[in-house]
Design a protein around this motif. Sequence first.
Motif, PDB file in Angstrom:
ATOM      1  N   VAL A  80      -3.384   6.719   5.047  1.00  0.00           N
ATOM      2  CA  VAL A  80      -4.282   5.939   4.186  1.00  0.00           C
ATOM      3  C   VAL A  80      -3.554   5.511   2.911  1.00  0.00           C
ATOM      4  CG1 VAL A  80      -6.402   6.020   2.823  1.00  0.00           C
ATOM      5  CG2 VAL A  80      -6.358   7.039   5.104  1.00  0.00           C
ATOM      6  N   VAL A  81      -2.861   6.454   2.282  1.00  0.00           N
ATOM      7  CA  VAL A  81      -2.119   6.146   1.060  1.00  0.00           C
ATOM      8  C   VAL A  81      -0.975   5.184   1.360  1.00  0.00           C
ATOM      9  CG1 VAL A  81      -0.638   7.144  -0.730  1.00  0.00           C
ATOM     10  CG2 VAL A  81      -2.741   8.315  -0.063  1.00  0.00           C
ATOM     11  N   GLY A  82      -0.317   5.362   2.507  1.00  0.00           N
ATOM     12  CA  GLY A  82       0.784   4.477   2.881  1.00  0.00           C
ATOM     13  C   GLY A  82       0.326   3.045   3.092  1.00  0.00           C
ATOM     14  N   ALA A  83      -0.830   2.881   3.728  1.00  0.00           N
ATOM     15  CA  ALA A  83      -1.361   1.539   3.954  1.00  0.00           C
ATOM     16  C   ALA A  83      -1.665   0.846   2.628  1.00  0.00           C
ATOM     17  CB  ALA A  83      -2.615   1.616   4.816  1.00  0.00           C
ATOM     18  N   ALA A  84      -2.263   1.588   1.705  1.00  0.00           N
ATOM     19  CA  ALA A  84      -2.573   1.023   0.384  1.00  0.00           C
ATOM     20  C   ALA A  84      -1.294   0.669  -0.366  1.00  0.00           C
ATOM     21  CB  ALA A  84      -3.410   2.012  -0.409  1.00  0.00           C
ATOM     22  N   ARG A  85      -0.308   1.502  -0.237  1.00  0.00           N
ATOM     23  CA  ARG A  85       0.966   1.277  -0.928  1.00  0.00           C
ATOM     24  C   ARG A  85       1.657   0.009  -0.440  1.00  0.00           C
ATOM     25  NH1 ARG A  85       5.232   6.197  -0.997  1.00  0.00           N
ATOM     26  NH2 ARG A  85       7.180   5.028  -1.294  1.00  0.00           N
ATOM     27  N   LEU A  86       1.593  -0.240   0.863  1.00  0.00           N
ATOM     28  CA  LEU A  86       2.216  -1.438   1.426  1.00  0.00           C
ATOM     29  C   LEU A  86       1.316  -2.662   1.339  1.00  0.00           C
ATOM     30  CD1 LEU A  86       3.928  -0.039   4.655  1.00  0.00           C
ATOM     31  CD2 LEU A  86       4.984  -0.505   2.438  1.00  0.00           C
ATOM     32  N   GLY A  87       0.030  -2.435   1.093  1.00  0.00           N
ATOM     33  CA  GLY A  87      -0.910  -3.548   1.047  1.00  0.00           C
ATOM     34  C   GLY A  87      -1.231  -4.110   2.406  1.00  0.00           C
ATOM     35  N   VAL A  88      -1.313  -3.218   3.419  1.00  0.00           N
ATOM     36  CA  VAL A  88      -1.635  -3.652   4.775  1.00  0.00           C
ATOM     37  C   VAL A  88      -2.878  -2.921   5.258  1.00  0.00           C
ATOM     38  CG1 VAL A  88       0.789  -4.120   5.280  1.00  0.00           C
ATOM     39  CG2 VAL A  88      -0.183  -1.906   5.906  1.00  0.00           C
ATOM     40  N   GLU A  89      -3.480  -3.441   6.314  1.00  0.00           N
ATOM     41  CA  GLU A  89      -4.640  -2.789   6.906  1.00  0.00           C
ATOM     42  C   GLU A  89      -4.261  -1.407   7.423  1.00  0.00           C
ATOM     43  OE1 GLU A  89      -6.886  -5.051   9.817  1.00  0.00           O
ATOM     44  OE2 GLU A  89      -5.894  -6.865   9.099  1.00  0.00           O
ATOM     45  N   LEU A  90      -5.184  -0.457   7.328  1.00  0.00           N
ATOM     46  CA  LEU A  90      -4.933   0.876   7.862  1.00  0.00           C
ATOM     47  C   LEU A  90      -4.692   0.816   9.370  1.00  0.00           C
ATOM     48  CD1 LEU A  90      -4.709   3.886   7.442  1.00  0.00           C
ATOM     49  CD2 LEU A  90      -7.202   4.052   7.588  1.00  0.00           C
ATOM     50  N   ALA A  91      -5.395  -0.083  10.056  1.00  0.00           N
ATOM     51  CA  ALA A  91      -5.207  -0.209  11.498  1.00  0.00           C
ATOM     52  C   ALA A  91      -3.770  -0.606  11.843  1.00  0.00           C
ATOM     53  CB  ALA A  91      -6.190  -1.225  12.088  1.00  0.00           C
ATOM     54  N   VAL A  92      -3.130  -1.370  10.964  1.00  0.00           N
ATOM     55  CA  VAL A  92      -1.725  -1.747  11.165  1.00  0.00           C
ATOM     56  C   VAL A  92      -0.840  -0.503  11.114  1.00  0.00           C
ATOM     57  CG1 VAL A  92       0.233  -2.931  10.104  1.00  0.00           C
ATOM     58  CG2 VAL A  92      -1.954  -4.114  10.340  1.00  0.00           C
ATOM     59  N   ILE A  93      -1.080   0.348  10.121  1.00  0.00           N
ATOM     60  CA  ILE A  93      -0.297   1.576   9.982  1.00  0.00           C
ATOM     61  C   ILE A  93      -0.559   2.511  11.157  1.00  0.00           C
ATOM     62  CG2 ILE A  93      -0.011   3.658   8.595  1.00  0.00           C
ATOM     63  CD1 ILE A  93       1.389   1.215   7.473  1.00  0.00           C
TER      64      ILE A  93
END
Length: 280
Positions: A80-93
């Motif tokens: 969750v934190v990684g997705a926010a950090r990259l600015g991508v959808e959580l589903a992508v991560i």
Amino acid sequence: MSQTLRFGDRSAAVRDLQRKLNTNGAELFVDGDFGDETEKAVRAYQLKVGLVVDGKAGEKTLGALANSDCTRLLRNVTLVVGAARLGVELAVIYAVNEVESAGSGFLVNGKPKILFERHVMHKRLALPRTEGDDQAALLRHADQLASQFPALVNIKPGGYIGGVAEHQRLAQARMIDPVCANESASWGAFQIMGYHAPRLGYASVDEFVQLMCLDENQQFEAFIRFIEADSNLLKALKGKKWAAFAKGYNGPAYARNLYDVKLERAYEQHANCGCGQEAA
């Protein structure tokens, strides 16, 4: 390796899963049918204990249900934190984690997954590192080592043994040059090459290796740094350009291995379920 139970499965193993979920607060009808309710119960359990919420009962989830040690496993909040950090959808991560990590960053003996690249070892040995290094002399030395130890130093890739045996190759390469050896292996669930360590903000390849040996969350951190350091990969992820991302991350063989197709399918599955958004 444990079987992964997922939506659509029907078996005695699913009945056992349902019983274990019920002992952890679910209220499932134990019929051996992995349907919507069982998937919801799996997700709820994964969220409760902090595992990646993918709705599949694989080795990690089944291990947690059996009271195995989960301290080194990738946490849902990390994604969750990684997705926010990259600015991508959580589903992508979720999709990238599912396809690229092969499920785990560690071997059965507790060591991180690695793959030692003998052709990279040759390049690192021949690389000038300080002012005054004689590149021709370094190359001659690398070539000499290649003639003596072709399984460890070579101009061509190959010599892979796989699994635990890759650590034996690494140990032998460290006897030649420990820094070059660590630089010449890919590490962890996301197989980040050691020589990227300085570019990714690590103090040294030794620090990088130490962190890759800690847990899967540190391995995921290396993946995040790798994407942050490559604007093309980050752009591809944000735009869900699966072929561009797969080519940049896996190399030209991505199409043969259908990485782009696997990523797209995994993304669609996670995006459609609408689950796993909680940072628990």
